[in-house]
Design an enzyme around this catalytic site. Structure first.
Site, PDB file in Angstrom:
ATOM      1  N   ASP A  46      10.060   0.963 -46.828  1.00 17.30           N
ATOM      2  CA  ASP A  46      11.152   0.021 -46.402  1.00 17.30           C
ATOM      3  C   ASP A  46      10.585  -1.298 -45.846  1.00 17.30           C
ATOM      4  O   ASP A  46       9.380  -1.473 -46.053  1.00 17.30           O
ATOM      5  CB  ASP A  46      11.898   0.746 -45.172  1.00 17.30           C
ATOM      6  CG  ASP A  46      10.824   1.068 -43.865  1.00 17.30           C
ATOM      7  OD1 ASP A  46       9.703   0.436 -43.956  1.00 17.30           O
ATOM      8  OD2 ASP A  46      10.733   2.309 -43.474  1.00 17.30           O
ATOM      9  N   ASP A  48      10.522  -4.575 -43.106  1.00 16.43           N
ATOM     10  CA  ASP A  48      10.807  -5.211 -41.654  1.00 16.43           C
ATOM     11  C   ASP A  48      10.988  -6.613 -41.922  1.00 16.43           C
ATOM     12  O   ASP A  48       9.868  -7.265 -42.480  1.00 16.43           O
ATOM     13  CB  ASP A  48      10.211  -4.702 -40.593  1.00 16.43           C
ATOM     14  CG  ASP A  48      10.226  -3.075 -40.228  1.00 16.43           C
ATOM     15  OD1 ASP A  48      11.586  -2.895 -40.501  1.00 16.43           O
ATOM     16  OD2 ASP A  48       9.380  -2.382 -40.105  1.00 16.43           O
ATOM     17  N   ASP A 121       0.075  -2.440 -33.245  1.00 13.56           N
ATOM     18  CA  ASP A 121      -0.865  -1.386 -32.664  1.00 13.56           C
ATOM     19  C   ASP A 121      -2.044  -1.722 -33.400  1.00 13.56           C
ATOM     20  O   ASP A 121      -3.317  -1.699 -32.860  1.00 13.56           O
ATOM     21  CB  ASP A 121      -0.298  -0.002 -33.085  1.00 13.56           C
ATOM     22  CG  ASP A 121       0.176  -0.034 -34.653  1.00 13.56           C
ATOM     23  OD1 ASP A 121       0.123  -0.695 -35.220  1.00 13.56           O
ATOM     24  OD2 ASP A 121       0.770   1.054 -35.173  1.00 13.56           O
TER      25      ASP A 121
END
Length: 426
Positions: A46, A48, A121
């Protein structure tokens, strides 16, 4: 990735979203996992997009009918694509303020691309990509870490893990999925903070475990899982704390590594076998919020893992109920892999089982000759005897002793007569 999604259409839509934001006068890049996967030569699952456009501006550009503001509080708007292209989350560059629950920011402030990258992260996930100019924007050293195949927290790992405890477990999962190594400073922080993983919901922990146990590098991932202290905290029942259990643990990891594309229940059963009993599994599975179906499958696999070893030497009525289970192919895979890893050369029983599984359904699992109604019609009062008689008739049927309903009725009548000794049913 859902089967209806087309990777080519997904990518084209992701490019189009960036173009539309640019044409409206905003900065826009791809972000996170899709950038990482592209640099690794993988097809992203996917996409983003990050931008300096505010949520309400994003909705205005793409239209309220095509957008959803479910994540608007965090600056995220979901944009629906054409058929086959899926959805794209468009997020405004932001900084996160406070993580009182150890998982989610208390509030966010919209910021710059660099500040947005620094809140993420791991360095491999902190990259942006400009699909229009074909360039990577790297504020965190993620490109170097991908080349070095290292999982490293962005900035201070203690701060990153204090913000979101789940990141500790995600680090191990990324090591297993990408077959990277873990940065020593990041590992040291995890060892110290690992008890805090209990603050994360069991559902989110399970999602990471499901991916860890089936990842390409699952064996090394689980070794790291144990070495960092996750096994003690999350699965203490599996601890190899004696010499015998250590030997079992090592065998189980070899089995896990040798399995071909196991699903999570098979992988978990491979690791848990002989370290816990089937009776000990329900509370473990419940604690991790496994579904009833997953729990049942794990327990069944461990209960029956040795039942096929000498199947060709046992009565057919004993083996047949196992072979008609919907999970028998997984059991065969697990049992045969374990036998090979134990050094057993005689795999005849597994070949025999596979031959039987080629039988037509009416031969492998013929219809029952009688039912409880038949016993009632014969005047037998309902009770535990029903189960006993039906089981005995089924065994005789499978072994070829009884081959018709009439013969089954005669067999039952003889049995009832012998049971009461007078020919009169009690």
């Amino acid at each position: 990735m859902p089967s209806e999604l087309d990777p080519k259409k997904q990518r084209e839509f992701a490019v189009r979203v960036v173009k539309q934001l640019r044409e409206a006068g905003f900065v826009a890049y791809w972000a996170g996992g899709c950038v990482r996967d592209q640099l690794l030569g993988r097809t992203p699952k996917d996409y983003d997009v990050v931008t300096n456009a505010l949520p309400e501006q994003v909705r205005k550009i793409f239209g309220h009918r095509r957008t959803f503001a479910v994540g608007a509080a965090f600056g995220v708007i979901t944009v629906n694509g054409p058929k086959g292209a899926g959805q794209i989350e468009v997020a405004t560059f932001r900084s996160d303020l406070g993580y009182s629950d150890g998982r989610h920011p208390d509030r966010v402030v919209f910021s710059s691309p660099q500040e947005d990258a620094l809140r993420r992260d791991f360095t491999i996930n902190g990259l942006f990509y400009d699909p229009i100019e074909d360039r990577v924007i790297d504020y965190v050293g993620g490109v170097d870490d991908i080349q070095r195949r290292i999982i490293r927290a962005i900035g201070d790992p203690y701060q990153r893990f204090a913000e979101d405890k789940l990141r500790m477990l995600r680090a191990v999962r990324f090591v297993a999925e990408l077959q990277f190594s873990l940065d020593p400073h990041t590992a040291a922080a995890i060892r110290e903070l690992v008890p805090q993983i209990r603050q994360v919901s069991p559902e989110r922990i399970l999602m990471e475990l499901e991916r860890l146990f089936v990842a390409p590098g699952r064996v090394e991932g689980l070794r790291l899982f144990r070495e960092l202290g996750f096994l003690d905290v999350l699965l203490p029942e599996l601890k190899p704390d004696t010499e015998e259990r250590q030997s079992i643990w090592e065998l189980n990891l070899r089995v896990l590594g040798a399995l071909t594309d196991p699903d999570f229940p098979v992988a978990f059963a491979a690791v848990a076998r002989k370290l816990v009993t089937p009776a000990e599994l329900p509370p473990i599975c419940k604690r991790l919020r496994m579904s009833n179906q997953v729990t049942a499958k794990i327990i069944w696999l461990i209960e029956h893992e040795n039942d096929l070893d000498c199947a060709h030497l046992r009565p057919w009525w004993e083996v047949q109920p196992i072979l008609i289970s919907p999970w028998v192919h997984d059991l065969l895979k697990l049992a045969e892999t374990r036998a090979v890893q134990e050094g057993k050369n005689d795999l005849a029983s597994f070949h025999w089982c596979r031959e039987r599984l080629q039988w037509p359904p009416e031969k492998l699992n013929p219809p029952f000759l009688i039912k409880g109604d038949d016993l009632h019609a014969l005047g037998l009062p309902p009770g535990p005897i029903y189960r006993q008689i039906l089981q005995e008739v089924r065994r005789a049927q499978l072994d070829g002793v009884i081959q018709s309903r009439e013969a089954a009725i005669e067999w039952i009548q003889r049995k009832l007569k012998s049971m009461n000794g007078t020919g009169e049913r009690k």
